[in-house]
Design a protein around this motif. Structure first.
Motif, PDB file in Angstrom:
ATOM      1  N   LEU A  44       7.665 -14.083  43.892  1.00 44.15           N
ATOM      2  CA  LEU A  44       6.422 -14.278  44.625  1.00 44.15           C
ATOM      3  C   LEU A  44       5.808 -12.932  44.955  1.00 44.15           C
ATOM      4  O   LEU A  44       6.520 -11.967  45.273  1.00 44.15           O
ATOM      5  N   ARG A  45       4.480 -12.874  44.891  1.00 42.93           N
ATOM      6  CA  ARG A  45       3.741 -11.691  45.316  1.00 42.93           C
ATOM      7  C   ARG A  45       3.285 -11.899  46.759  1.00 42.93           C
ATOM      8  O   ARG A  45       3.263 -13.022  47.265  1.00 42.93           O
ATOM      9  N   PRO A  46       2.861 -10.852  47.456  1.00 45.55           N
ATOM     10  CA  PRO A  46       2.398 -11.019  48.842  1.00 45.55           C
ATOM     11  C   PRO A  46       1.276 -12.029  48.981  1.00 45.55           C
ATOM     12  O   PRO A  46       1.250 -12.802  49.942  1.00 45.55           O
ATOM     13  N   GLU A  47       0.338 -12.055  47.993  1.00 46.29           N
ATOM     14  CA  GLU A  47      -0.744 -13.024  48.094  1.00 46.29           C
ATOM     15  C   GLU A  47      -0.243 -14.456  47.911  1.00 46.29           C
ATOM     16  O   GLU A  47      -0.786 -15.400  48.497  1.00 46.29           O
ATOM     17  N   ASP A  48       0.823 -14.621  47.099  1.00 42.34           N
ATOM     18  CA  ASP A  48       1.413 -15.952  46.954  1.00 42.34           C
ATOM     19  C   ASP A  48       2.049 -16.415  48.268  1.00 42.34           C
ATOM     20  O   ASP A  48       1.928 -17.585  48.660  1.00 42.34           O
TER      21      ASP A  48
END
Length: 543
Positions: A44-48
């Motif tokens: 997961l990325r921070p925006e996810d």
């Protein structure tokens, strides 16, 4: 190599995020990763993460999310793993921007699932599952039928599935029973409750307990009989089948690594979960021993022995004791709401009166009125003495030697003692009443002695061998028989009891293959299973 104790928090460092001031945000982030992994999303990325958090709560700034992700990925905690994200780099400037992908670590996932299990356990009310008892009986019959196959062939897949289902249903039954009885005890121990709500809850709960107790008596006896049909060889064979199939399912790989900071994992030659260096037969033997312990736990739960009672019997007794305890709580709530007065309430009211009075003389008057601690009435003072006290202004602190002398009324000598005039009352003659009581006691003693002589046996005899008993003899015999049957444990070979005065001893032994017996009395016939009884005198008691 470093030890797990070299780091702050030791091997339990992955749980640290649940106790820090920002624990709410950390828990939400970790729950987002767990839900993503359940959908087979690994990174997961921070925006996810921000998008996932907006779906289940108020939005959070991206900077706060990035800071939480970095803290959770810190090696000190180790809940997340961070990797450089170069998949979306399109220009040279992007290489200088910090872009990270985050993945749930093994320790972090274990910690979050443990916390979720803790939260679920706190919110669980438990239940007494009568359906689980029926399922356990059905599964035991299925295993018994599988062992009794005519050609001796066992369907190993069916046996394994039945054992797994039996384990799951029994574990669920035992765990829920513990939680339920704990919640019932908390309901009994409550101090403040709405009376109408508790009465409605009490009615439903007592009905629920009565139904479960009835099911536990019948189903528990069936399960106990079914477990008794399995020989030790049958149990060992079933456990070996389950262990063999589970050992085949063990995937090769690394053995479970040590806690964070405790060194690298070591390769395991067979399956995950076995000791390093263990061979496949050793792993199967460990699994078989585990299944055997589970079977012993199931047996201990339903089958009683002479040394201890079964857990099912203890649960039945605990459920029965909860009913009068609930009724006692209802009585206490009724008394509380009906304004019942007791000594503690009186003292509290009196204390509030004392606190509301304006001065000390008023409190003294209230004290004398409440407790009656006034002067002695037979030492009443004369009018002259009271006038002298008024003139001298005698107070409580005046020494008695300095106070005016107390003038005692001469009437005290005339009325200080009392002697009744006239003839004394005659002494009642109670010899006839005492003789009547002695005759009745002797008659009752003779009846008891005769009844004892009629029920004595010259050695062990079956119940069917007794002759017709009169009313007194049958009453004594029935009391002995009831105590003997109560002392006879399930599956026991014999039981021995004595009367309260120690005069008679009964030894009773079941006769499982004997036909039903009929014991004739002057009031009717008693029918039931036949037993071997031996009733004899003890010591030198005269009958």
């Amino acid at each position: 190599m470093t030890s797990s104790t070299d780091q702050p928090g030791g091997s339990y460092a992955p749980f640290a995020y649940a106790t820090v001031p920002n624990a709410v945000l950390y828990r939400r982030v970790m729950q987002a990763f767990v839900r993503a992994k359940e959908r087979f999303t690994v990174h997961l990325r921070p925006e996810d993460v921000r998008s996932a958090l907006e779906d289940d709560g108020p939005p959070i700034a991206e900077d706060a999310i990035v800071a939480a992700l970095d803290k959770l990925a810190d090696p000190l905690w180790g809940n997340l793993l961070a990797f450089p994200d170069s998949s979306r780099v399109t220009a040279i400037e992007d290489f200088y921007r910090r872009r990270m992908l985050y993945q749930l670590s093994h320790q972090g996932e274990a910690a979050e699932r443990a916390l979720r299990q803790y939260d679920d356990s706190l919110g669980s009310r438990g239940a007494l599952q009568a359906v689980a008892l029926e399922d356990i009986a059905i599964l035991l019959r299925s295993l018994r039928d599988a062992l009794a196959h005519p050609d001796g062939h066992l369907d190993e897949a069916r046996v394994h599935q039945d054992l797994r289902s039996l384990r799951d249903r029994f574990t669920e039954l035992a765990d829920n029973a513990v939680v339920f009885m704990g919640s019932v005890q908390r309901s009994i121990d409550l101090q403040d409750a709405d009376l109408d709500a508790f009465l409605a809850y009490k009615d439903r709960l007592i009905g629920y307990l009565e139904r479960f107790i009835a099911d536990l008596v019948t189903r528990g006896a069936q399960i106990s009989q079914l477990l008794g049909r399995f020989t030790p060889d049958d149990v060992a064979r079933l456990c070996e089948i389950a262990a063999h199939r589970e050992a085949q399912d063990s995937a090769p790989g690394l053995a479970p690594g040590p806690p964070t900071g405790a060194g690298p994992a070591r390769p395991a030659p067979t399956g995950v979960g076995q000791a390093p260096g263990a061979t496949a037969p050793d792993h199967a033997a460990e699994l078989a021993a585990t299944w055997l312990r589970r079977w012993e736990g199931l047996t201990d739960w339903f089958v009683a022995t002479p040394a201890r009672d079964s857990e099912a019997k203890l649960l039945r007794a605990r459920a029965r004791s909860a009913i009068p305890s609930l009724l006692a709580v209802v009585a206490a709530l009724h008394d509380r709401n009906s304004g019942r007065s007791d000594r503690s309430a009186d003292f509290l009211t009196l204390a509030s009166w004392f606190a509301a009075l304006p001065d000390e003389p008023s409190r003294h008057r209230l004290w004398r009125t409440a407790f009656g601690l006034t002067s002695a009435r037979h030492l009443s003072s004369t009018l002259e003495t009271e006038e002298a006290w008024e003139r001298e202004r005698v107070g409580p602190a005046t020494p008695w030697a300095d106070a005016p002398a107390l003038q005692v009324s001469p009437q005290l000598r005339k009325t200080g003692s009392y002697e009744r005039r006239g003839r004394q009352n005659r002494v009642t003659d109670r010899s006839n009443a005492k003789a009547l009581l002695a005759d009745r006691a002797r008659e009752q003693s003779e009846q008891t002695a005769a009844a004892r002589r009629r029920v004595l046996t010259d050695g062990p005899v079956p119940l069917s061998g007794f002759s017709v008993l009169d009313r007194e003899s049958f009453r004594l015999f029935l009391a002995l028989l009831g105590d003997g049957l109560a002392a006879l444990r399930p599956g026991g070979a014999t039981a021995e009891i004595s009367t309260s005065d120690g005069g008679l001893r009964l030894v009773i032994t079941p006769l499982p293959d004997a036909p039903p017996m009929s014991l004739r009395t002057v009031d009717g016939t008693l029918s039931g299973p036949d037993h071997l009884v031996d009733i004899a005198l003890v010591g030198t008691v005269e009958v």
